[in-house]
Design an enzyme around this catalytic site. Structure first.
Site, PDB file in Angstrom:
ATOM      1  N   LEU A 357      -5.046   2.199   0.187  1.00  0.00           N
ATOM      2  CA  LEU A 357      -3.726   2.666   0.613  1.00  0.00           C
ATOM      3  C   LEU A 357      -2.898   1.500   1.146  1.00  0.00           C
ATOM      4  CD1 LEU A 357      -4.402   6.088   2.352  1.00  0.00           C
ATOM      5  CD2 LEU A 357      -4.363   5.490  -0.067  1.00  0.00           C
ATOM      6  N   CYS A 358      -1.593   1.631   0.967  1.00  0.00           N
ATOM      7  CA  CYS A 358      -0.696   0.537   1.326  1.00  0.00           C
ATOM      8  C   CYS A 358      -0.309   0.636   2.796  1.00  0.00           C
ATOM      9  CB  CYS A 358       0.522   0.606   0.422  1.00  0.00           C
ATOM     10  SG  CYS A 358       1.237  -0.995   0.192  1.00  0.00           S
ATOM     11  N   THR A 359      -1.306   0.541   3.681  1.00  0.00           N
ATOM     12  CA  THR A 359      -1.056   0.534   5.118  1.00  0.00           C
ATOM     13  C   THR A 359      -2.203  -0.208   5.799  1.00  0.00           C
ATOM     14  OG1 THR A 359      -1.204   1.908   7.116  1.00  0.00           O
ATOM     15  CG2 THR A 359      -1.950   2.922   5.075  1.00  0.00           C
ATOM     16  N   LEU A 397      -0.388   8.954  -0.310  1.00  0.00           N
ATOM     17  CA  LEU A 397      -0.330   8.047  -1.460  1.00  0.00           C
ATOM     18  C   LEU A 397      -0.736   8.664  -2.800  1.00  0.00           C
ATOM     19  CD1 LEU A 397      -0.216   5.866   0.974  1.00  0.00           C
ATOM     20  CD2 LEU A 397      -0.517   4.307  -0.928  1.00  0.00           C
TER      21      LEU A 397
END
Ligand SMILES: *Cc1c(COP(=O)(O)O)cnc(C)c1O
Length: 407
Positions: A357-359, A397
């Site tokens: 995930l982009c976090t 996401l």
């Protein structure tokens, strides 16, 4: 416990296995990663260990919210005496598993009229969380022409220190404050409901037996005092649970024997003289299933940033939020983690395992010591049998749902 100690129960002849299936073969059977795998034999063994530690005339309950996967609930339905559900959806899973409604309780704040209607129609025991809920349950019973079975969930006047999660004492959205219970009992006498007993659940994730022993003593005092205020026979006394499991390196497993010995004394000396035939329930969630589950991911990328090596896996916090440290933890610590099938002769190294995930929150193992792994290798997270998939933000996401399997 050290991370290797979490791994050890799954290792057979040097290979990580769930049941008697080696991990590589199991991942082929599942057909995709990531996935959750739950070990039936481990759950059965845990239930047996709890039963042998607890007095024989205590009913063992499973809190379905810890893991509502239908096949797992079906397995547990045969192993335990009681299922506690916290929504109408969980109630349906419990009943689909073949559990008699006589063995199901429905707790939790904010039960809607629609849920109460389903619960009354099904004939499960409704744990009343407030006076208004009592009135609404009675009204629903009136409409359906079915007398609701109810118990009062009590918010005690003590807190359990050292609980990972406090769910009793002080102001709470759970249960009826003990001071308000006498008033509620007055009202219940005039409502068309069958009052079966009381439920106290003080807290969760306790690893210290002295704290549980103390909480159980106070709980028993409290339910006996309340039961004495009800004119008819009480048939249900739910003492809660709160048995914790070790997640982190310095955690020690709970001394089950100490807790069981205390309960035996309380049941024999205090409860039985007053209530010889009442059902006395201990309800456990994570303790029965948490250590029996693993979350299996596959390395997609291996990269170095400045002085740090990252393994990027195809799973993450959207499936196993707790391992990322974002499910109620105050300080983030690593869940036990391993390489599923280490390469022959692989050197150990410090790596950081992140999800896809982009976090930056999607951190599964921060600076952990693992055998060298490459894309395609499996990474396993332990203690994934409770509050895993259904306690995680799966839509975040937009990745596909992971598989779940009971072996
Ligand atoms: C969540 C819950 C449990 C289970 O808690 P664990 O920590 O998983 O054992 C038991 N009883 C009630 C009422 C609950 O809400």
């Amino acid at each position: 416990m050290k991370p290797e100690e979490h791994e050890a129960p799954f290792v057979r002849n040097g290979s990580l296995c769930v049941g008697d299936v080696e991990l590589g073969r199991l991942s082929e059977q599942v057909g995709s990663t990531p996935f959750f795998a739950y070990d039936r034999a481990k759950i059965t063994a845990r239930v047996a260990a709890v039963r042998s530690a607890l007095p024989a005339d205590i009913d063992l309950g499973f809190a379905v919210k810890a893991n509502p996967m239908p096949a797992l609930v079906q397995h547990l339905s045969r192993e335990v005496d009681w299922l506690d559900v916290a929504s109408a959806g969980e109630m349906q899973v419990a009943l689909d598993a073949g559990t008699s409604p006589a063995r199901v309780s429905f707790a939790g704040p904010g039960k809607t009229d629609a849920e109460l209607r389903r619960a009354v129609a099904a004939g499960v025991l409704i744990e009343l969380e407030s006076a208004t809920e009592a009135r609404r349950a009675a009204a629903v019973g009136g409409v359906l022409g079915i007398r609701p079975r109810v118990a009062v969930r009590v918010n005690p006047d003590f807190t359990v220190k050292g609980s990972g999660m406090r769910m009793g004492g002080g102001p709470q959205q759970f249960g009826v404050d003990v001071e308000q219970v006498p008033g509620l009992l007055e009202e219940l006498r005039d409502l068309d409901v069958a009052v079966e007993g009381f439920h106290v659940f003080a807290g969760s994730q306790n690893l210290q037996s002295e704290i549980l022993v103390d909480a159980q003593r106070r709980t028993v005092d409290l339910v006996l005092e309340l039961a004495a205020k009800w004119p008819d026979e009480i048939s249900y006394l739910n003492l809660g649970g709160g048995f914790g499991i070790p997640y982190f390196e310095r955690d020690r497993p709970l001394d089950l024997r100490a807790v069981g010995d205390n309960l035996r004394r309380l049941v024999t000396e205090e409860i039985r003289p007053a209530h010889p035939t009442a059902r006395v329930v201990i309800e456990l969630g994570r303790y029965l299933v948490g250590e029996a589950g693993i979350y299996v991911t596959r390395v997609v990328d291996r990269k170095t940033s400045r002085d740090k090596t990252y393994l990027v896996v195809d799973g993450g916090m959207h499936h196993q939020l707790a391992a990322s440290g974002n499910f109620g933890q105050v300080i983030r610590r690593n869940y036990p983690i391993a390489v599923g099938e280490p390469r022959r002769g692989a050197e150990r190294e410090r790596v950081t395992v992140v999800g896809s995930l982009c976090t930056p929150l999607d951190l599964l193992g921060d600076d952990v010591d693992l055998p060298h792994a490459e894309p395609g290798d499996l990474i396993v997270l332990f203690q994934a049998g409770a509050y895993g998939l259904t306690a995680s933000p799966t839509r975040f996401l937009g990745h596909p749902e992971p598989a779940e399997i009971v072996v």
